[in-house]
Motif scaffolding. Sequence first.
Motif, mmCIF file in Angstrom:
data_model
loop_
_atom_site.group_PDB
_atom_site.id
_atom_site.type_symbol
_atom_site.label_atom_id
_atom_site.label_comp_id
_atom_site.label_asym_id
_atom_site.label_seq_id
_atom_site.Cartn_x
_atom_site.Cartn_y
_atom_site.Cartn_z
ATOM 1 N N ALA A 131 0.810 -1.218 0.000
ATOM 2 C CA ALA A 131 0.000 0.000 0.000
ATOM 3 C C ALA A 131 0.845 1.270 0.000
ATOM 4 O O ALA A 131 0.503 2.249 -0.665
ATOM 5 N N SER A 132 1.939 1.250 0.746
ATOM 6 C CA SER A 132 2.768 2.464 0.814
ATOM 7 C C SER A 132 3.380 2.782 -0.544
ATOM 8 O O SER A 132 3.470 3.956 -0.938
ATOM 9 N N GLU A 133 3.801 1.765 -1.301
ATOM 10 C CA GLU A 133 4.350 1.992 -2.634
ATOM 11 C C GLU A 133 3.264 2.451 -3.598
ATOM 12 O O GLU A 133 3.495 3.292 -4.480
ATOM 13 N N LEU A 134 2.050 1.890 -3.432
ATOM 14 C CA LEU A 134 0.929 2.318 -4.262
ATOM 15 C C LEU A 134 0.638 3.801 -4.038
ATOM 16 O O LEU A 134 0.498 4.568 -5.002
ATOM 17 N N PHE A 135 0.561 4.207 -2.769
ATOM 18 C CA PHE A 135 0.265 5.599 -2.468
ATOM 19 C C PHE A 135 1.406 6.509 -2.901
ATOM 20 O O PHE A 135 1.168 7.649 -3.318
ATOM 21 N N ALA A 136 2.636 6.029 -2.808
ATOM 22 C CA ALA A 136 3.777 6.829 -3.267
ATOM 23 C C ALA A 136 3.658 7.112 -4.763
ATOM 24 O O ALA A 136 3.921 8.232 -5.222
ATOM 25 N N GLY A 137 3.250 6.103 -5.531
ATOM 26 C CA GLY A 137 3.057 6.300 -6.957
ATOM 27 C C GLY A 137 1.930 7.272 -7.254
ATOM 28 O O GLY A 137 2.037 8.124 -8.148
ATOM 29 N N VAL A 138 0.843 7.165 -6.490
ATOM 30 C CA VAL A 138 -0.290 8.075 -6.685
ATOM 31 C C VAL A 138 0.106 9.510 -6.349
ATOM 32 O O VAL A 138 -0.250 10.457 -7.063
ATOM 33 N N VAL A 139 0.852 9.674 -5.263
ATOM 34 C CA VAL A 139 1.322 11.008 -4.882
ATOM 35 C C VAL A 139 2.209 11.589 -5.975
ATOM 36 O O VAL A 139 2.105 12.775 -6.335
ATOM 37 N N LEU A 140 3.080 10.769 -6.530
ATOM 38 C CA LEU A 140 3.973 11.239 -7.586
ATOM 39 C C LEU A 140 3.191 11.613 -8.845
ATOM 40 O O LEU A 140 3.498 12.610 -9.504
ATOM 41 N N LEU A 141 2.164 10.833 -9.168
ATOM 42 C CA LEU A 141 1.320 11.173 -10.314
ATOM 43 C C LEU A 141 0.608 12.510 -10.091
ATOM 44 O O LEU A 141 0.497 13.329 -11.008
ATOM 45 N N GLY A 142 0.122 12.713 -8.879
ATOM 46 C CA GLY A 142 -0.505 13.992 -8.569
ATOM 47 C C GLY A 142 0.463 15.155 -8.697
ATOM 48 O O GLY A 142 0.099 16.223 -9.209
ATOM 49 N N ALA A 143 1.703 14.940 -8.259
ATOM 50 C CA ALA A 143 2.710 15.998 -8.364
ATOM 51 C C ALA A 143 3.035 16.306 -9.825
ATOM 52 O O ALA A 143 3.209 17.469 -10.203
ATOM 53 N N ILE A 144 3.102 15.269 -10.654
ATOM 54 C CA ILE A 144 3.374 15.477 -12.081
ATOM 55 C C ILE A 144 2.244 16.267 -12.731
ATOM 56 O O ILE A 144 2.470 17.213 -13.492
ATOM 57 N N GLY A 145 1.003 15.877 -12.437
ATOM 58 C CA GLY A 145 -0.130 16.596 -12.989
ATOM 59 C C GLY A 145 -0.184 18.044 -12.527
ATOM 60 O O GLY A 145 -0.468 18.947 -13.328
ATOM 61 N N PHE A 146 0.106 18.265 -11.259
ATOM 62 C CA PHE A 146 0.100 19.628 -10.721
ATOM 63 C C PHE A 146 1.174 20.480 -11.383
ATOM 64 O O PHE A 146 0.930 21.626 -11.777
ATOM 65 N N ALA A 147 2.380 19.916 -11.514
ATOM 66 C CA ALA A 147 3.484 20.663 -12.120
ATOM 67 C C ALA A 147 3.202 20.971 -13.586
ATOM 68 O O ALA A 147 3.465 22.085 -14.063
ATOM 69 N N ALA A 148 2.660 19.997 -14.314
ATOM 70 C CA ALA A 148 2.362 20.216 -15.732
ATOM 71 C C ALA A 148 1.318 21.313 -15.901
ATOM 72 O O ALA A 148 1.447 22.195 -16.760
ATOM 73 N N ASN A 149 0.273 21.282 -15.078
ATOM 74 C CA ASN A 149 -0.769 22.308 -15.171
ATOM 75 C C ASN A 149 -0.226 23.684 -14.806
ATOM 76 O O ASN A 149 -0.580 24.693 -15.440
ATOM 77 N N ALA A 150 0.642 23.742 -13.792
ATOM 78 C CA ALA A 150 1.216 25.022 -13.381
ATOM 79 C C ALA A 150 2.100 25.607 -14.483
ATOM 80 O O ALA A 150 2.058 26.820 -14.748
ATOM 81 N N LEU A 151 2.888 24.759 -15.143
ATOM 82 C CA LEU A 151 3.751 25.240 -16.223
ATOM 83 C C LEU A 151 2.923 25.740 -17.406
ATOM 84 O O LEU A 151 3.243 26.770 -18.010
ATOM 85 N N LEU A 152 1.857 25.020 -17.738
ATOM 86 C CA LEU A 152 1.000 25.463 -18.837
ATOM 87 C C LEU A 152 0.261 26.750 -18.480
ATOM 88 O O LEU A 152 0.053 27.609 -19.346
ATOM 89 N N ALA A 153 -0.147 26.880 -17.223
ATOM 90 C CA ALA A 153 -0.805 28.114 -16.787
ATOM 91 C C ALA A 153 0.154 29.295 -16.904
ATOM 92 O O ALA A 153 -0.244 30.394 -17.326
ATOM 93 N N LEU A 154 1.427 29.069 -16.566
ATOM 94 C CA LEU A 154 2.429 30.137 -16.696
ATOM 95 C C LEU A 154 2.660 30.483 -18.160
ATOM 96 O O LEU A 154 2.744 31.668 -18.522
ATOM 97 N N ALA A 155 2.746 29.457 -19.010
ATOM 98 C CA ALA A 155 2.922 29.713 -20.443
ATOM 99 C C ALA A 155 1.724 30.450 -21.017
ATOM 100 O O ALA A 155 1.876 31.368 -21.838
#
Length: 256
Positions: A222-246
């Motif tokens: 479960a901890s590895e599963l949640f770590a992957g989900v957290v990382l996916l959320g961080a990737i999505g957040f970063a991508a959206n923030a970069l596009l918003a800045l662009a």
Amino acid sequence: MNARPRIQATDVVESLLVFLAIMALWWLASHQEWVSKVFLPTPEATLASLKEGLLDGALVGNSVDTINRMLLGWLLASLFGIALGAMIGISATARAWLQPTLEFIRPLPASAIMPLAISIFGLNASMVLFVVAFGSMWPVLLATVHGFATVQPRLREVADALQMSRTMFSWKIALPSAMPDILAGMRLSMTVSLIIAVVGEMIASQSGLGQAVLLAARSFRASELFAGVVLLGAIGFAANALLALAEKKLLRWQRP
């Protein structure tokens, strides 16, 4: 003059408080074992698995694979979506002929297209890329059609007065006018491309965070599963923030 910065600072503080409240609820639920730790790890265990995965390179490699697949599919979707949307949006006749077909295909979930893609490409990276590009093309395509179709009539009159060709009108007038719609569609498309990339990795057994999360779930890690989900959320957040800045930079000419 200072109202806008204060509002923005307040929004940031409120968002942070909501995030901390969610984290506190997670901590309490896991430590009080409201849900079994087999299914809900503690935040500390998730953070430890995330740190371990990043340090040993496993999560880094999986993240790179998923990001590459997401970006390539998004770029293809944006290219075809803008080109096709411009051709349809600039012509009332094309919209009348093609709009019903687009509205019929648009609601189809990408998961419904996967069996067809598998029969054509097989279970490989090309299949996942095709599904990512197909599924994430629609927000860009429909936004582009709307942007080109709603160009102000006065701008069309100016183009007619200057005897501009349709190609010149599309490039010089319609494209800048439609840019806010196009960029909004591209931001939504980026989120869709990440979701479909993860699902495609799970189904086609391709390397990436999707496969890592699926394997962790099947092994009850479960901890590895949640770590992957957290990382996916961080990737999505970063991508959206970069596009918003662009988007902010590209549309700065609209601000007074």
